[in-house]
Design a protein around this motif. Sequence first.
Motif, PDB file in Angstrom:
ATOM      1  N   ARG A   1       0.809  -1.227   0.000  1.00 53.61           N
ATOM      2  CA  ARG A   1       0.000   0.000   0.000  1.00 53.61           C
ATOM      3  C   ARG A   1       0.839   1.274   0.000  1.00 53.61           C
ATOM      4  O   ARG A   1       0.302   2.377   0.106  1.00 53.61           O
ATOM      5  CB  ARG A   1      -0.920   0.007   1.226  1.00 53.61           C
ATOM      6  N   THR A   2       2.136   1.150  -0.115  1.00 55.50           N
ATOM      7  CA  THR A   2       3.056   2.278   0.020  1.00 55.50           C
ATOM      8  C   THR A   2       3.323   2.936  -1.327  1.00 55.50           C
ATOM      9  O   THR A   2       3.351   2.267  -2.360  1.00 55.50           O
ATOM     10  CB  THR A   2       4.381   1.784   0.631  1.00 55.50           C
ATOM     11  N   ILE A   3       3.537   4.264  -1.319  1.00 56.33           N
ATOM     12  CA  ILE A   3       4.024   4.947  -2.514  1.00 56.33           C
ATOM     13  C   ILE A   3       5.453   4.476  -2.761  1.00 56.33           C
ATOM     14  O   ILE A   3       6.334   4.688  -1.920  1.00 56.33           O
ATOM     15  CB  ILE A   3       3.984   6.476  -2.328  1.00 56.33           C
ATOM     16  N   LEU A   4       5.680   3.823  -3.886  1.00 60.41           N
ATOM     17  CA  LEU A   4       7.002   3.290  -4.228  1.00 60.41           C
ATOM     18  C   LEU A   4       7.535   4.119  -5.394  1.00 60.41           C
ATOM     19  O   LEU A   4       7.019   4.032  -6.511  1.00 60.41           O
ATOM     20  CB  LEU A   4       6.898   1.813  -4.589  1.00 60.41           C
ATOM     21  N   ARG A   5       8.561   4.920  -5.105  1.00 58.84           N
ATOM     22  CA  ARG A   5       8.977   5.943  -6.064  1.00 58.84           C
ATOM     23  C   ARG A   5      10.291   5.597  -6.765  1.00 58.84           C
ATOM     24  O   ARG A   5      11.291   5.283  -6.125  1.00 58.84           O
ATOM     25  CB  ARG A   5       9.129   7.288  -5.344  1.00 58.84           C
ATOM     26  N   PHE A   6      10.274   5.689  -8.107  1.00 59.57           N
ATOM     27  CA  PHE A   6      11.490   5.632  -8.899  1.00 59.57           C
ATOM     28  C   PHE A   6      12.325   6.858  -8.574  1.00 59.57           C
ATOM     29  O   PHE A   6      11.857   7.999  -8.703  1.00 59.57           O
ATOM     30  CB  PHE A   6      11.140   5.691 -10.393  1.00 59.57           C
ATOM     31  N   ALA A   7      13.568   6.668  -8.157  1.00 60.49           N
ATOM     32  CA  ALA A   7      14.412   7.801  -7.817  1.00 60.49           C
ATOM     33  C   ALA A   7      15.754   7.684  -8.534  1.00 60.49           C
ATOM     34  O   ALA A   7      15.827   7.194  -9.658  1.00 60.49           O
ATOM     35  CB  ALA A   7      14.562   7.896  -6.298  1.00 60.49           C
ATOM     36  N   GLY A   8      16.832   8.103  -7.903  1.00 55.81           N
ATOM     37  CA  GLY A   8      18.118   8.228  -8.574  1.00 55.81           C
ATOM     38  C   GLY A   8      18.712   6.905  -9.034  1.00 55.81           C
ATOM     39  O   GLY A   8      18.506   5.865  -8.426  1.00 55.81           O
ATOM     40  N   GLY A   9      19.478   6.987 -10.107  1.00 58.41           N
ATOM     41  CA  GLY A   9      20.199   5.832 -10.620  1.00 58.41           C
ATOM     42  C   GLY A   9      19.424   4.949 -11.566  1.00 58.41           C
ATOM     43  O   GLY A   9      20.005   4.030 -12.163  1.00 58.41           O
ATOM     44  N   ARG A  10      18.146   5.186 -11.733  1.00 59.27           N
ATOM     45  CA  ARG A  10      17.359   4.293 -12.598  1.00 59.27           C
ATOM     46  C   ARG A  10      17.777   4.419 -14.054  1.00 59.27           C
ATOM     47  O   ARG A  10      17.666   3.458 -14.834  1.00 59.27           O
ATOM     48  CB  ARG A  10      15.860   4.565 -12.451  1.00 59.27           C
TER      49      ARG A  10
ATOM     50  N   ASP B   1      15.782   3.209 -20.761  1.00 57.29           N
ATOM     51  CA  ASP B   1      14.387   3.514 -21.095  1.00 57.29           C
ATOM     52  C   ASP B   1      13.483   2.290 -20.990  1.00 57.29           C
ATOM     53  O   ASP B   1      12.375   2.369 -20.454  1.00 57.29           O
ATOM     54  CB  ASP B   1      14.301   4.092 -22.518  1.00 57.29           C
ATOM     55  N   LEU B   2      13.928   1.142 -21.504  1.00 59.64           N
ATOM     56  CA  LEU B   2      13.100  -0.053 -21.465  1.00 59.64           C
ATOM     57  C   LEU B   2      12.873  -0.491 -20.022  1.00 59.64           C
ATOM     58  O   LEU B   2      11.763  -0.843 -19.629  1.00 59.64           O
ATOM     59  CB  LEU B   2      13.757  -1.187 -22.259  1.00 59.64           C
ATOM     60  N   GLY B   3      13.940  -0.452 -19.235  1.00 60.75           N
ATOM     61  CA  GLY B   3      13.809  -0.845 -17.846  1.00 60.75           C
ATOM     62  C   GLY B   3      12.902   0.070 -17.060  1.00 60.75           C
ATOM     63  O   GLY B   3      12.188  -0.368 -16.147  1.00 60.75           O
ATOM     64  N   ALA B   4      12.903   1.372 -17.385  1.00 58.63           N
ATOM     65  CA  ALA B   4      12.009   2.307 -16.708  1.00 58.63           C
ATOM     66  C   ALA B   4      10.554   1.904 -16.948  1.00 58.63           C
ATOM     67  O   ALA B   4       9.729   1.918 -16.030  1.00 58.63           O
ATOM     68  CB  ALA B   4      12.266   3.725 -17.204  1.00 58.63           C
TER      69      ALA B   4
ATOM     70  N   LEU C   1      22.301  13.773 -13.294  1.00 56.77           N
ATOM     71  CA  LEU C   1      21.233  14.091 -14.236  1.00 56.77           C
ATOM     72  C   LEU C   1      20.201  12.979 -14.275  1.00 56.77           C
ATOM     73  O   LEU C   1      20.540  11.795 -14.262  1.00 56.77           O
ATOM     74  CB  LEU C   1      21.811  14.296 -15.639  1.00 56.77           C
ATOM     75  N   GLY C   2      18.931  13.357 -14.338  1.00 59.59           N
ATOM     76  CA  GLY C   2      17.860  12.398 -14.515  1.00 59.59           C
ATOM     77  C   GLY C   2      17.352  12.425 -15.942  1.00 59.59           C
ATOM     78  O   GLY C   2      17.908  13.100 -16.815  1.00 59.59           O
ATOM     79  N   ARG C   3      16.299  11.672 -16.184  1.00 53.92           N
ATOM     80  CA  ARG C   3      15.645  11.734 -17.491  1.00 53.92           C
ATOM     81  C   ARG C   3      14.925  13.076 -17.621  1.00 53.92           C
ATOM     82  O   ARG C   3      14.437  13.622 -16.637  1.00 53.92           O
ATOM     83  CB  ARG C   3      14.605  10.614 -17.606  1.00 53.92           C
ATOM     84  N   PRO C   4      14.824  13.615 -18.831  1.00 52.32           N
ATOM     85  CA  PRO C   4      13.993  14.811 -19.004  1.00 52.32           C
ATOM     86  C   PRO C   4      12.577  14.544 -18.503  1.00 52.32           C
ATOM     87  O   PRO C   4      12.024  13.462 -18.732  1.00 52.32           O
ATOM     88  CB  PRO C   4      14.022  15.041 -20.520  1.00 52.32           C
TER      89      PRO C   4
ATOM     90  N   LEU D   1       6.842  11.871 -18.401  1.00 53.56           N
ATOM     91  CA  LEU D   1       5.420  12.188 -18.564  1.00 53.56           C
ATOM     92  C   LEU D   1       4.862  11.534 -19.825  1.00 53.56           C
ATOM     93  O   LEU D   1       3.724  11.045 -19.833  1.00 53.56           O
ATOM     94  CB  LEU D   1       5.231  13.704 -18.607  1.00 53.56           C
ATOM     95  N   ASP D   2       5.658  11.508 -20.899  1.00 48.02           N
ATOM     96  CA  ASP D   2       5.221  10.825 -22.126  1.00 48.02           C
ATOM     97  C   ASP D   2       5.050   9.328 -21.877  1.00 48.02           C
ATOM     98  O   ASP D   2       4.115   8.705 -22.392  1.00 48.02           O
ATOM     99  CB  ASP D   2       6.237  11.050 -23.252  1.00 48.02           C
ATOM    100  N   LEU D   3       5.966   8.753 -21.099  1.00 47.79           N
ATOM    101  CA  LEU D   3       5.876   7.329 -20.790  1.00 47.79           C
ATOM    102  C   LEU D   3       4.596   7.030 -20.017  1.00 47.79           C
ATOM    103  O   LEU D   3       3.882   6.062 -20.333  1.00 47.79           O
ATOM    104  CB  LEU D   3       7.089   6.881 -19.981  1.00 47.79           C
TER     105      LEU D   3
END
Length: 344
Positions: free
Chosen positions: A281-290, A296-299, A319-322, A327-329
């Motif tokens: 039930r937790t917010i699980l957030r993609f953060a640094g290093g992804r 892109d495919l793994g994201a 740097l992260g992804r733009p 948002l497009d994904l």
Amino acid sequence: MTTTEAPVTTDPTARDILDVAREQVLQEGQALGYEQILQVLQLPEGRLPELLELAHDVRLRWCGPEVEVEGIVSLKTGGCPEDCHFCSQSGLFTSPVRSAWIDIPALVEAAKQTAKTGATEFCIVAAVRGPDQRLMAQVAAGIEAIRAEVDIQIAASLGMLTQEQVDQLRDMGVHRYNHNLETARSHFPNVVTTHTYDERWKTLSMVREAGMEVCCGGILGMGETVEQRAEFAAELAALGPDEVPLNFLNPRPGTPFGDLDVLPPAEALKSIAAFRLALPRTILRFAGGREITLGDLGAKQGILGGINAVIVGNYLTTLGRPAEDDLDLLNDLSMPIKALNDTL
């Protein structure tokens, strides 16, 4: 918690761990425990698609389809007195990060740009052991200025706190406080030596008791064993944070972990799914290093494997992804961005 004695299941009559998870987590909403998480992490790579599908179903069942979007900004960068071995902001290493502050207008502009992406959360971060009077005053002024111009939730990540500082941040209107445990208790001394796991836990306990939301996660791929990865997921489940940011080590030159290998993509994806089954039930957030770990495919696979929140734009020193790419994904996957009024 013992992390070295959990046996790998070899009993041919034992139930398959994914069948157990479908019943226990997907149907009943009951998190996996340590030994079950370990079994998930030890699944062969050929079962990864099945695991990711299950984790996605759990996320949809217990969290819904919305994705929470957040932006972060570093109010005070570099010069930190702590020795977190992954961090190029430590003043103890030869990492090329200069100590610097940003002013209030720049902070407000960063909040405006974050809000334009559709984000509902804006986190003010400082590289410190804990905030001093100057930093607390700067945060208070920044929050006041942001609230005057931007409609967004404000979070903070300022290191270890005193009770007085916890109360001050709550009274400033900080919605959520981030303080990562970073790794399993048993591995923590290999990652940080200038403070303890229990000191971090104390701050998190005070934050919760004060009524702020708790954001607590860590970094995977810092030399921990699979057993310690399972231990970490179970410890987070025991803490019960509102949000868990999952970072993957992006080795920084000049730090003690600068020469570690990047976590293999399959291991990273398996970990995402395992953490979802440990925290249904937790917010699980993609953060640094992804970006460096998954690409892109793994994201896309991660968002379809249990993730339901992302940090958009750049991180603190990498740097992260733009933002537009993320948002497009989400749009391509027909995953709506959580509206601000759903977070209040």
